[in-house]
Design a protein around this motif. Structure first.
Motif, PDB file in Angstrom:
ATOM      1  N   LYS A  22       8.288   1.016   6.001  1.00 10.71           N
ATOM      2  CA  LYS A  22       8.356   1.154   4.545  1.00 10.71           C
ATOM      3  C   LYS A  22       8.561   2.614   4.146  1.00 10.71           C
ATOM      4  N   LEU A  23       7.901   3.542   4.831  1.00 12.84           N
ATOM      5  CA  LEU A  23       8.099   4.956   4.523  1.00 12.84           C
ATOM      6  C   LEU A  23       9.558   5.357   4.735  1.00 12.84           C
ATOM      7  N   ARG A  24      10.164   4.897   5.803  1.00  8.19           N
ATOM      8  CA  ARG A  24      11.584   5.209   6.036  1.00  8.19           C
ATOM      9  C   ARG A  24      12.450   4.633   4.913  1.00  8.19           C
ATOM     10  N   GLU A  25      12.123   3.420   4.489  1.00  9.24           N
ATOM     11  CA  GLU A  25      12.919   2.769   3.448  1.00  9.24           C
ATOM     12  C   GLU A  25      12.897   3.541   2.129  1.00  9.24           C
ATOM     13  N   VAL A  26      11.757   4.194   1.829  1.00  9.06           N
ATOM     14  CA  VAL A  26      11.649   4.926   0.565  1.00  9.06           C
ATOM     15  C   VAL A  26      11.957   6.402   0.732  1.00  9.06           C
ATOM     16  N   GLY A  27      12.445   6.790   1.919  1.00  3.21           N
ATOM     17  CA  GLY A  27      12.885   8.163   2.122  1.00  3.21           C
ATOM     18  C   GLY A  27      11.788   9.157   2.432  1.00  3.21           C
ATOM     19  N   VAL A  28      10.658   8.672   2.939  1.00  4.18           N
ATOM     20  CA  VAL A  28       9.550   9.555   3.309  1.00  4.18           C
ATOM     21  C   VAL A  28       9.429   9.560   4.829  1.00  4.18           C
ATOM     22  N   ARG A  29       9.272  10.751   5.400  1.00  2.00           N
ATOM     23  CA  ARG A  29       9.151  10.860   6.853  1.00  2.00           C
ATOM     24  C   ARG A  29       7.826  10.262   7.304  1.00  2.00           C
ATOM     25  N   PRO A  30       7.862   9.263   8.202  1.00  2.00           N
ATOM     26  CA  PRO A  30       6.606   8.651   8.651  1.00  2.00           C
ATOM     27  C   PRO A  30       5.925   9.505   9.703  1.00  2.00           C
ATOM     28  N   PRO A  31       4.633   9.313   9.907  1.00  2.00           N
ATOM     29  CA  PRO A  31       3.957  10.024  11.000  1.00  2.00           C
ATOM     30  C   PRO A  31       4.528   9.575  12.333  1.00  2.00           C
ATOM     31  N   SER A  32       4.594  10.505  13.288  1.00  2.74           N
ATOM     32  CA  SER A  32       5.202  10.185  14.582  1.00  2.74           C
ATOM     33  C   SER A  32       4.295   9.349  15.456  1.00  2.74           C
ATOM     34  N   ARG A  33       2.989   9.494  15.288  1.00  3.25           N
ATOM     35  CA  ARG A  33       2.033   8.734  16.095  1.00  3.25           C
ATOM     36  C   ARG A  33       0.737   8.583  15.299  1.00  3.25           C
ATOM     37  N   PRO A  34      -0.035   7.546  15.584  1.00  2.00           N
ATOM     38  CA  PRO A  34      -1.326   7.400  14.914  1.00  2.00           C
ATOM     39  C   PRO A  34      -2.373   8.316  15.525  1.00  2.00           C
ATOM     40  N   VAL A  35      -3.423   8.578  14.792  1.00  2.00           N
ATOM     41  CA  VAL A  35      -4.615   9.212  15.357  1.00  2.00           C
ATOM     42  C   VAL A  35      -5.487   8.072  15.862  1.00  2.00           C
ATOM     43  N   ARG A  36      -5.482   7.857  17.161  1.00  2.00           N
ATOM     44  CA  ARG A  36      -6.108   6.661  17.724  1.00  2.00           C
ATOM     45  C   ARG A  36      -7.626   6.758  17.693  1.00  2.00           C
ATOM     46  N   CYS A  37      -8.239   5.671  17.249  1.00  5.13           N
ATOM     47  CA  CYS A  37      -9.697   5.584  17.231  1.00  5.13           C
ATOM     48  C   CYS A  37     -10.097   4.120  17.134  1.00  5.13           C
ATOM     49  N   PRO A  38     -11.287   3.759  17.635  1.00  3.77           N
ATOM     50  CA  PRO A  38     -11.794   2.394  17.477  1.00  3.77           C
ATOM     51  C   PRO A  38     -12.031   2.054  16.006  1.00  3.77           C
ATOM     52  N   LEU A  39     -12.270   0.767  15.757  1.00  2.00           N
ATOM     53  CA  LEU A  39     -12.385   0.271  14.388  1.00  2.00           C
ATOM     54  C   LEU A  39     -13.828   0.319  13.889  1.00  2.00           C
ATOM     55  N   LEU A  43       0.832  -1.204   0.000  1.00  2.00           N
ATOM     56  CA  LEU A  43       0.000   0.000   0.000  1.00  2.00           C
ATOM     57  C   LEU A  43       0.869   1.259   0.000  1.00  2.00           C
ATOM     58  N   VAL A  44       1.887   1.301   0.864  1.00  2.02           N
ATOM     59  CA  VAL A  44       2.766   2.464   0.921  1.00  2.02           C
ATOM     60  C   VAL A  44       3.480   2.668  -0.404  1.00  2.02           C
ATOM     61  N   GLU A  45       3.975   1.602  -0.977  1.00  3.67           N
ATOM     62  CA  GLU A  45       4.680   1.711  -2.251  1.00  3.67           C
ATOM     63  C   GLU A  45       3.786   2.323  -3.326  1.00  3.67           C
ATOM     64  N   HIS A  46       2.529   1.888  -3.351  1.00  5.23           N
ATOM     65  CA  HIS A  46       1.602   2.429  -4.349  1.00  5.23           C
ATOM     66  C   HIS A  46       1.304   3.902  -4.087  1.00  5.23           C
ATOM     67  N   LEU A  47       1.072   4.267  -2.832  1.00  3.90           N
ATOM     68  CA  LEU A  47       0.745   5.653  -2.514  1.00  3.90           C
ATOM     69  C   LEU A  47       1.921   6.587  -2.793  1.00  3.90           C
ATOM     70  N   VAL A  48       3.116   6.159  -2.476  1.00  6.91           N
ATOM     71  CA  VAL A  48       4.297   6.979  -2.758  1.00  6.91           C
ATOM     72  C   VAL A  48       4.479   7.150  -4.261  1.00  6.91           C
ATOM     73  N   SER A  49       4.133   6.115  -5.029  1.00 10.28           N
ATOM     74  CA  SER A  49       4.249   6.229  -6.485  1.00 10.28           C
ATOM     75  C   SER A  49       3.294   7.274  -7.049  1.00 10.28           C
ATOM     76  N   HIS A  50       2.250   7.617  -6.291  1.00  7.12           N
ATOM     77  CA  HIS A  50       1.310   8.674  -6.676  1.00  7.12           C
ATOM     78  C   HIS A  50       1.792  10.054  -6.249  1.00  7.12           C
ATOM     79  N   GLY A  51       2.917  10.099  -5.579  1.00 11.39           N
ATOM     80  CA  GLY A  51       3.441  11.377  -5.128  1.00 11.39           C
ATOM     81  C   GLY A  51       3.024  11.765  -3.730  1.00 11.39           C
ATOM     82  N   HIS A  52       2.316  10.888  -3.020  1.00 13.12           N
ATOM     83  CA  HIS A  52       1.904  11.201  -1.651  1.00 13.12           C
ATOM     84  C   HIS A  52       3.113  11.152  -0.720  1.00 13.12           C
TER      85      HIS A  52
END
Length: 400
Positions: free
Chosen positions: A236-253, A202-211
């Motif tokens: 995966k974000l670190r591997e492709v050179g994109v800064r990952p979010p520091s924490r999630p926005v926590r919420c139930p499913l 998923l990350v690979e695909h989104l980064v390929s879109h420029g996100h």
């Protein structure tokens, strides 16, 4: 116990007899273990052959531990009395419950429904009753699970319903266990979906879109699956050179929680919007789509949204939801078969299975160049345990 629901897949009962060779304490006493056609019970067969009901049971199961002359007497008694063994009669003789248990953190939502359907379909095929327990994060969850373990021959534990110490305690009693959608515990069978491979694809695909600006919606502390997706996304974000979010926005499913969490992100004043909301499941993502729409934001032009699971609503949402498909029903099916094999003694060493996931690309993450040809098969996420490495994601409709 109100939280304990008995779902009988084949019309059978979980019971014991007050006569000889009683089943373990705690079961409901009954003498109704006769063959439905003749009314003959296993006790009458044992009396005719002058053996115990346990010996009758061993003969009927084809055990080699019975002497040939004894076997012949039992089979003659079966023929004379026209006895057909019932599942309940066999379970009484073998001091077993004739039931399996499955423990969920919750039963609401399409994910749990699919797992239950898969489990019960196989249980019906195997002639097993199913006791279902939903813990709902109750303080007494451990006691509830231990109580269920005393009522069944084996049990499936899904997610973080009880801690590893409780799992080890149950296993130490000899009760058969299968862990589902949670990290493995040494010496105990486990089945999970490939969260790592799906998140990386998923990350690979989104980064390929420029996100480049990612926000993750979901509580990694409450769900092993969510935790695995969060960890893999960051790695995966670190591997492709994109800064990952520091924490999630926590919420139930659930959808309402997704709506509230996404709204909080989108309403932050003076901050740049993320490029994409990566949601821990499809229900959160559906809530996020609604939150974006109500604020006049176009998905995917202003912000992209992705989910996980590929529930039916994901393909019918507008825009259709890009997601990671996991084999929800197959998880239940596999767990039922593995537990049955453990209870019957046909499984060998501890078994750890990882089922492949599939990236399903639709329009909620951006415009795409290609489409699938009619009839093309879904592809597993790269790195998924049973996938062909390097395969492309599944594209649906006007997607890429």
């Amino acid at each position: 116990m109100k939280a304990l629901t008995q779902r009988t897949s084949d019309g059978g009962d979980t019971a014991s007899s007050p006569h000889q060779d009683p089943a373990p304490a705690g079961d409901t006493a009954t003498t109704d273990n006769a063959d439905a056609g003749t009314g003959v019970t296993i006790y009458e067969v044992a009396a005719r052959a002058d053996v115990s009901i346990a010996t009758v049971s061993r003969v009927l199961r084809g055990s080699s531990s019975v002497a040939p002359t004894t076997r012949r007497r039992v089979l003659d008694a079966v023929d004379d009395l026209r006895y057909t063994p019932s599942r309940l009669g066999r379970s009484l003789a073998e001091r077993r419950h004739a039931a399996h248990g499955i423990v969920f953190p919750d039963l609401s939502g399409p994910y749990f429904a699919e797992v239950v359907l898969g489990y019960e379909e196989v249980a019906a095929e195997l002639g097993r009753s199913v006791l279902i327990l939903a813990t709902h994060e109750r303080p007494a969850a451990r006691d509830m699970v231990l109580d269920l373990a005393s009522r069944v021959d084996g049990m499936v534990v899904l997610g973080r319903t009880v801690d590893d110490d409780a799992v080890r305690h149950i296993a130490a009693t000899g009760r058969r266990l299968v862990l589902l959608a949670r990290p493995a515990v040494a010496g105990i069978d486990s089945i999970t979906a490939d969260n790592d491979g799906g998140a990386r694809a998923l990350v690979e695909h989104l980064v390929s879109h420029g996100h480049r600006r990612f926000t993750f919606l979901g509580d990694e502390a409450s769900s092993p699956d969510t935790h695995a997706r969060w960890v893999a996304l960051r790695e995966k974000l670190r591997e492709v050179g994109v800064r990952p979010p520091s924490r999630p926005v926590r919420c139930p499913l659930d959808e309402e929680a997704g709506y509230e969490a996404a709204g909080g992100v989108l309403d932050r004043r003076g901050r740049t919007l993320p490029d994409v909301l990566v949601c821990a499941n499809d229900e959160i993502a559906l809530g996020a789509l609604l939150a974006a729409e109500e604020r006049g934001l176009a998905v995917p032009d202003d912000i992209a949204v992705t989910g996980w699971d590929d529930i039916m609503a994901a393909r019918h949402a507008r825009p259709a939801l890009t997601t990671v498909r996991q084999p929800m029903r197959e998880l239940g099916e596999r767990a039922a078969r593995l537990l049955h094999a453990r209870v019957e003694g046909t499984a060998a060493a501890p078994f750890h299975d990882v089922l492949p996931t599939q990236l399903v690309v639709r329009t909620s993450c951006g415009s795409h160049a290609g489409t699938d040809t009619p009839g093309s098969a879904p592809r597993s996420a790269p790195g998924s345990t049973r996938s062909t490495q390097g395969t492309a994601p599944l594209h649906v409709g006007r997607t890429g």
